[in-house]
Design a protein around this motif. Sequence first.
Motif, PDB file in Angstrom:
ATOM      1  N   TRP A   1      35.805  44.645  39.133  1.00  0.00           N
ATOM      2  CA  TRP A   1      36.554  44.063  40.251  1.00  0.00           C
ATOM      3  C   TRP A   1      36.648  42.550  40.109  1.00  0.00           C
ATOM      4  CZ3 TRP A   1      39.080  47.818  42.101  1.00  0.00           C
ATOM      5  CH2 TRP A   1      38.513  49.089  42.195  1.00  0.00           C
ATOM      6  N   VAL A   2      35.607  41.925  39.584  1.00  0.00           N
ATOM      7  CA  VAL A   2      35.687  40.491  39.317  1.00  0.00           C
ATOM      8  C   VAL A   2      36.748  40.235  38.242  1.00  0.00           C
ATOM      9  CG1 VAL A   2      34.431  38.440  38.551  1.00  0.00           C
ATOM     10  CG2 VAL A   2      33.277  40.147  39.975  1.00  0.00           C
ATOM     11  N   ARG A   3      36.777  41.070  37.207  1.00  0.00           N
ATOM     12  CA  ARG A   3      37.788  40.910  36.157  1.00  0.00           C
ATOM     13  C   ARG A   3      39.194  41.136  36.711  1.00  0.00           C
ATOM     14  NH1 ARG A   3      33.557  43.541  33.279  1.00  0.00           N
ATOM     15  NH2 ARG A   3      34.558  45.589  33.435  1.00  0.00           N
ATOM     16  N   ALA A   4      39.332  42.072  37.649  1.00  0.00           N
ATOM     17  CA  ALA A   4      40.640  42.311  38.261  1.00  0.00           C
ATOM     18  C   ALA A   4      41.113  41.087  39.033  1.00  0.00           C
ATOM     19  CB  ALA A   4      40.562  43.526  39.178  1.00  0.00           C
ATOM     20  N   VAL A   5      40.213  40.489  39.798  1.00  0.00           N
ATOM     21  CA  VAL A   5      40.582  39.296  40.563  1.00  0.00           C
ATOM     22  C   VAL A   5      40.862  38.124  39.629  1.00  0.00           C
ATOM     23  CG1 VAL A   5      39.794  37.654  42.302  1.00  0.00           C
ATOM     24  CG2 VAL A   5      39.334  40.089  42.606  1.00  0.00           C
ATOM     25  N   PHE A   6      40.081  38.011  38.553  1.00  0.00           N
ATOM     26  CA  PHE A   6      40.347  36.967  37.553  1.00  0.00           C
ATOM     27  C   PHE A   6      41.775  37.096  37.027  1.00  0.00           C
ATOM     28  CE2 PHE A   6      40.626  35.413  33.253  1.00  0.00           C
ATOM     29  CZ  PHE A   6      39.863  34.250  33.224  1.00  0.00           C
ATOM     30  N   ALA A   7      42.181  38.314  36.653  1.00  0.00           N
ATOM     31  CA  ALA A   7      43.526  38.525  36.121  1.00  0.00           C
ATOM     32  C   ALA A   7      44.580  38.145  37.151  1.00  0.00           C
ATOM     33  CB  ALA A   7      43.691  39.980  35.696  1.00  0.00           C
ATOM     34  N   HIS A   8      44.339  38.492  38.409  1.00  0.00           N
ATOM     35  CA  HIS A   8      45.315  38.197  39.460  1.00  0.00           C
ATOM     36  C   HIS A   8      45.400  36.694  39.738  1.00  0.00           C
ATOM     37  CE1 HIS A   8      47.597  38.883  43.182  1.00  0.00           C
ATOM     38  NE2 HIS A   8      46.835  37.949  43.716  1.00  0.00           N
TER      39      HIS A   8
ATOM     40  N   ASP B   1      43.634  47.250  40.735  1.00  0.00           N
ATOM     41  CA  ASP B   1      42.904  48.265  39.981  1.00  0.00           C
ATOM     42  C   ASP B   1      41.754  47.605  39.226  1.00  0.00           C
ATOM     43  OD1 ASP B   1      44.626  50.340  40.718  1.00  0.00           O
ATOM     44  OD2 ASP B   1      46.046  49.802  39.138  1.00  0.00           O
ATOM     45  N   PRO B   2      40.671  48.355  38.977  1.00  0.00           N
ATOM     46  CA  PRO B   2      39.580  47.787  38.168  1.00  0.00           C
ATOM     47  C   PRO B   2      40.071  47.470  36.766  1.00  0.00           C
ATOM     48  CG  PRO B   2      39.282  50.138  38.479  1.00  0.00           C
ATOM     49  CD  PRO B   2      40.407  49.746  39.385  1.00  0.00           C
ATOM     50  N   VAL B   3      39.473  46.453  36.166  1.00  0.00           N
ATOM     51  CA  VAL B   3      39.916  45.956  34.861  1.00  0.00           C
ATOM     52  C   VAL B   3      38.778  46.057  33.857  1.00  0.00           C
ATOM     53  CG1 VAL B   3      40.530  43.845  33.606  1.00  0.00           C
ATOM     54  CG2 VAL B   3      41.707  44.429  35.725  1.00  0.00           C
ATOM     55  N   GLU B   4      39.078  46.569  32.699  1.00  0.00           N
ATOM     56  CA  GLU B   4      38.139  46.548  31.577  1.00  0.00           C
ATOM     57  C   GLU B   4      38.494  45.361  30.690  1.00  0.00           C
ATOM     58  OE1 GLU B   4      35.553  48.431  31.504  1.00  0.00           O
ATOM     59  OE2 GLU B   4      36.244  49.476  33.300  1.00  0.00           O
ATOM     60  N   GLY B   5      37.508  44.787  30.039  1.00  0.00           N
ATOM     61  CA  GLY B   5      37.782  43.635  29.185  1.00  0.00           C
ATOM     62  C   GLY B   5      36.545  43.203  28.440  1.00  0.00           C
TER      63      GLY B   5
ATOM     64  N   THR C   1      28.993  37.138  44.657  1.00  0.00           N
ATOM     65  CA  THR C   1      30.273  36.894  43.984  1.00  0.00           C
ATOM     66  C   THR C   1      30.964  38.217  43.677  1.00  0.00           C
ATOM     67  OG1 THR C   1      29.464  34.821  43.021  1.00  0.00           O
ATOM     68  CG2 THR C   1      31.370  35.849  41.963  1.00  0.00           C
ATOM     69  N   GLU C   2      30.196  39.203  43.214  1.00  0.00           N
ATOM     70  CA  GLU C   2      30.760  40.532  42.972  1.00  0.00           C
ATOM     71  C   GLU C   2      31.303  41.137  44.265  1.00  0.00           C
ATOM     72  OE1 GLU C   2      27.727  41.772  39.295  1.00  0.00           O
ATOM     73  OE2 GLU C   2      27.391  42.502  41.338  1.00  0.00           O
ATOM     74  N   ALA C   3      30.518  41.026  45.347  1.00  0.00           N
ATOM     75  CA  ALA C   3      30.948  41.594  46.628  1.00  0.00           C
ATOM     76  C   ALA C   3      32.208  40.900  47.141  1.00  0.00           C
ATOM     77  CB  ALA C   3      29.822  41.479  47.650  1.00  0.00           C
ATOM     78  N   LEU C   4      32.279  39.581  46.967  1.00  0.00           N
ATOM     79  CA  LEU C   4      33.466  38.835  47.367  1.00  0.00           C
ATOM     80  C   LEU C   4      34.699  39.347  46.634  1.00  0.00           C
ATOM     81  CD1 LEU C   4      34.950  36.385  48.657  1.00  0.00           C
ATOM     82  CD2 LEU C   4      34.144  35.029  46.717  1.00  0.00           C
TER      83      LEU C   4
END
Length: 266
Positions: free
Chosen positions: A94-101, A66-70, A52-55
């Motif tokens: 990167w998972v958090r970045a995709v979540f935000a998008h 961009d990478p996301v902190e949260g 999931t992380e790699a995806l």
Amino acid sequence: MAGWVDGRPVPRERLDRRIAELREGPFRGTLPVPGSSEDRQLARWLTQVILTEALCEAVASELGLDPVEGEPFEGVAAVELGSINTAAYNGSPWVRAVFAHVTATTAAPPAWRSPTPAGHRPPRHLLRHRVFPDPSSARQATSDDLDPLGRASLDSLPAAIAEELRRHPHGTLVGPVRDTLGWHVAIAVPDTASAPPPPQQGAALRPEPGSSRAPAPIAGGDALLDAARRRAFARWLDDMRAKKIELVPGLEHPGDPRQPDNHHKH
């Protein structure tokens, strides 16, 4: 290989390193015995997290995010998102970045919002809850095995277990109740020690696509919108994993009924 993401191999070394880090970490005493059925299930679970992380790393790269902190997801939010998705979200920017998008334009379904009198809030309870991977371990659970969720309404829990709690006397250990997340066990005691809080005002902020901040629950914000974001992301991940991820024998999903360690054994 640990698997493939969109045809690109993910090396087994990532899984081996993650397992070694756990076995050298502060919780090593809680891990299953190496070579046991539970140990193989742990490897399968970690594999799903890594893939999931790699995806999401690949998607973030393609979109130029961009990478996301949260803040990490915990408690009911983690249950709603699922253990694999939550572990990936909490551990990867990167998972958090995709979540935000993916969730930038998500809205709570109108059906989720039932009209209530002004100033009315659902009764609050002291909740304990946990999702188990199989009915055998769920049936053996006691209240001490459940995770404390603090003071909340029953509506904050998944619908299946919330409905069962309403049908039982207060303080009854309820479950196992099955849904798509697993086997739920919970206990609820009315919160009579505190007065109902004032009604929530305002709405949670929505990030723009590509924002560097993840949309996380906001005090006094819209909890239904937060839940809708988590549901939208979980569904997006399910769809993308089905299309993009290829698993290898021995590292199937831990809940796959075709793999030999799926069922709890004594």
